[in-house]
Design an enzyme around this catalytic site. Structure first.
Site, PDB file in Angstrom:
ATOM      1  N   GLY B  53      -6.370  39.566  47.055  1.00 39.52           N
ATOM      2  CA  GLY B  53      -5.694  38.322  47.424  1.00 39.52           C
ATOM      3  C   GLY B  53      -4.711  38.525  48.566  1.00 39.52           C
ATOM      4  O   GLY B  53      -4.026  37.590  48.966  1.00 39.52           O
ATOM      5  N   HIS B  54      -4.653  39.770  49.080  1.00 40.65           N
ATOM      6  CA  HIS B  54      -3.752  40.076  50.194  1.00 40.65           C
ATOM      7  C   HIS B  54      -4.517  40.390  51.470  1.00 40.65           C
ATOM      8  O   HIS B  54      -3.992  41.031  52.374  1.00 40.65           O
ATOM      9  CB  HIS B  54      -2.857  41.253  49.822  1.00 40.65           C
ATOM     10  CG  HIS B  54      -2.071  41.038  48.571  1.00 40.65           C
ATOM     11  ND1 HIS B  54      -1.186  39.993  48.449  1.00 40.65           N
ATOM     12  CD2 HIS B  54      -2.053  41.696  47.383  1.00 40.65           C
ATOM     13  CE1 HIS B  54      -0.643  40.035  47.232  1.00 40.65           C
ATOM     14  NE2 HIS B  54      -1.164  41.051  46.573  1.00 40.65           N
ATOM     15  N   HIS B 216       3.149  37.428  45.594  1.00 39.63           N
ATOM     16  CA  HIS B 216       2.376  37.084  44.383  1.00 39.63           C
ATOM     17  C   HIS B 216       2.901  35.795  43.779  1.00 39.63           C
ATOM     18  O   HIS B 216       2.884  35.614  42.564  1.00 39.63           O
ATOM     19  CB  HIS B 216       2.507  38.175  43.321  1.00 39.63           C
ATOM     20  CG  HIS B 216       2.130  39.534  43.778  1.00 39.63           C
ATOM     21  ND1 HIS B 216       3.061  40.498  44.068  1.00 39.63           N
ATOM     22  CD2 HIS B 216       0.918  40.086  44.006  1.00 39.63           C
ATOM     23  CE1 HIS B 216       2.433  41.603  44.437  1.00 39.63           C
ATOM     24  NE2 HIS B 216       1.133  41.383  44.425  1.00 39.63           N
TER      25      HIS B 216
END
Lengths: 327, 327
Positions: B53-54, B216
């Site tokens: 997700g990064h 996050h």
């Protein structure tokens, strides 16, 4: 919608200034005309440009092995002919200039005028028009739209390779003519682009996607509920497959292009679906690239471009490393 | 919120498979353990990883001159220690492995355990923990958060350069120790990230920004109405300036990082504002890079990292071209 800018009218110049500052070792800027160009051009000058809001297109592709210069207009607005003329004057070393233009009426108009002005001044100038978008309108006529979209970046790469290898202006035009009939692109939106001080161009329900959208907020040909990446991949892939008439063993290049606000994870998941579909059809993927290459500002969406590799040199051209920052 | 995936549980593996397929000439994949690694490692193995997700972190930085291997966990979830152990085993040529870990408790825990397991098996392993985030919590204590965020990518680049130039594991640790006290990052969100099947982590009014957010979905330290790119630049820049105690003539590197859904145009406008502030303070910008380097899935926002160049080799290290696809 919030936009990280200061004033709408200054955004393009600020962006170009920042980009040039990062790459000043190899690139020059004409701040008045919004031109980014190579400090050392050799051979034919390859020039492209158009409205801003499609970053990293077009300035991100200026560099040895791709474009010689880019000319940026305002957001979703073509540059002026005199700016394009200046780009020609700054980069024509005597070998002539090739203008690579996305097929939108307003872009074609300004580049045509710039070509006329440059010819008056004694420059050899040719123009290739990219019309890779195979979307159709949603009326009964189903007329083809033939806009120039993300596939244009593949054209930059291949012509840049041949230019670097010393081909002449007329030889580059021949290569372009060989490529164009085999290049198709189709896009899908999950949200509309929204420019500063402008409403979104279309609205979608929270579960809807829109197939066949353009890169300036142009509407697509069909809305339907979103199901999965695979659903999107099948729609786009099958349309291109039909046009190419895929046969086992044929060689293709694919470009999976994020339209601006699409996370890279989603682009690669979609790319994985395309790869699986291609394998089912037993076509050979000579080249595949995934990333945000020609965007529609902050649109959440994706496009698929597919080029038939009709000459083994095209594969080599796509794979060769280049100095451009965003290829 | 729509997400171009199929199933949440298969998204990371699909992404890695697609990425590997594009770069299979120089990279290998361990599909079971979600590892992307160099086919030809030489010298010390540099390994990083963490939750997915990064993107393009972390796999986009695997290549000669940067990382030897990346290990991907599920979305915003660290990888398992045995996967990190496998990455060490696959890339330790005898020169040892250096684990570069972003400072989140759960990441530090799994990398520490992997280090212990690898040492049991006879590998020389060291760990550097990046804690560049200078955000503070929004309570009265104003305790520092010291998370590891986008500045980590600058650490990859500099350590990758020295590793390529033959430095030993202990020498690389010394370089890392030299760098860490001089690296600070601060971010701002215009929207929350929203993962598949998960609600947004926080809500913002349509005109609000949130300073000091994590990657996050961690909340920031202050919300305020959005005014301009310059407003954001001044807040982030001044916090870092205060910590570095900028003095005229000092040399710095800047990383302007889009957090996932931020158009490149906006990133460059912000970069332009940072450049102007730095010029006012008469500090020297040795290096500046703008782009989506370490994202928070689909967050609209930006972070600013600033590293004081305390050794002229660091400038050279940041500027050297690398094979990694996303630097």
């Amino acid at each position: 919608m919030k936009h990280i800018i200061n004033e709408k009218n200054s955004a393009v110049k600020a962006m170009l200034s920042a980009y040039h500052f990062e790459h000043q070792d190899r690139l020059a800027i004409d701040t008045q005309h919004n031109i980014i160009y190579q400090k050392d051009v050799s051979g034919v000058s390859l020039i492209s440009g158009g409205g801003s809001g499609h970053e990293p297109a077009h300035f991100g592709y200026v560099g040895e092995g791709m474009l010689s210069a880019s000319v940026s207009g305002d957001l979703f607005t073509p540059p002026f002919p005199d700016a394009i003329l200046r780009a020609i004057e700054r980069t024509d070393t005597g070998a002539g200039a090739l203008l690579i233009v996305k097929n939108f009426a307003s872009d074609v108009e300004v580049f045509t005028e710039a070509k006329r002005l440059a010819k008056q001044k004694g420059h050899h100038v040719e123009m290739v028009i990219v019309s890779d978008d195979v979307s159709v309108d949603n009326k009964e006529t189903y007329s083809k739209r033939k806009r120039g979209v993300a596939g244009t970046v593949l054209i930059y790469k291949i012509l840049g390779y041949f230019k670097q290898h010393g081909l002449s202006l007329s030889e580059l035009c021949t290569i372009a003519d060989d490529l164009m009939p085999h290049l198709f692109t189709l896009g899908v939106a999950l949200s509309s682009a929204a420019l500063p001080e402008t409403d979104p161009f279309f609205s979608l329900a929270s579960n809807e996607v829109y197939f066949g959208v353009g890169i300036h907020g142009e509407k697509g040909y069909r809305k339907e509920p979103f199901q999965s990446s695979e659903q999107l991949a099948i729609e786009l892939y099958n349309k291109l497959k039909h046009l190419h008439r895929f046969k086992p063993g044929e060689q293709y290049a694919f470009l999976i292009n994020g339209l601006g606000a699409t996370p890279l994870l989603e682009q690669y998941v979609f790319s994985h679906d395309i790869k699986r579909l291609a394998h089912l059809d037993k076509i050979t993927i000579d080249f595949i690239k995934t990333g945000t290459q020609l965007s529609s500002y902050n649109m959440h969406g994706i496009s698929l471009s597919c080029l038939k590799i009709t000459d083994p040199r095209f594969k080599e051209a796509l794979r060769m490393p280049v100095a451009a920052s965003h290829w």
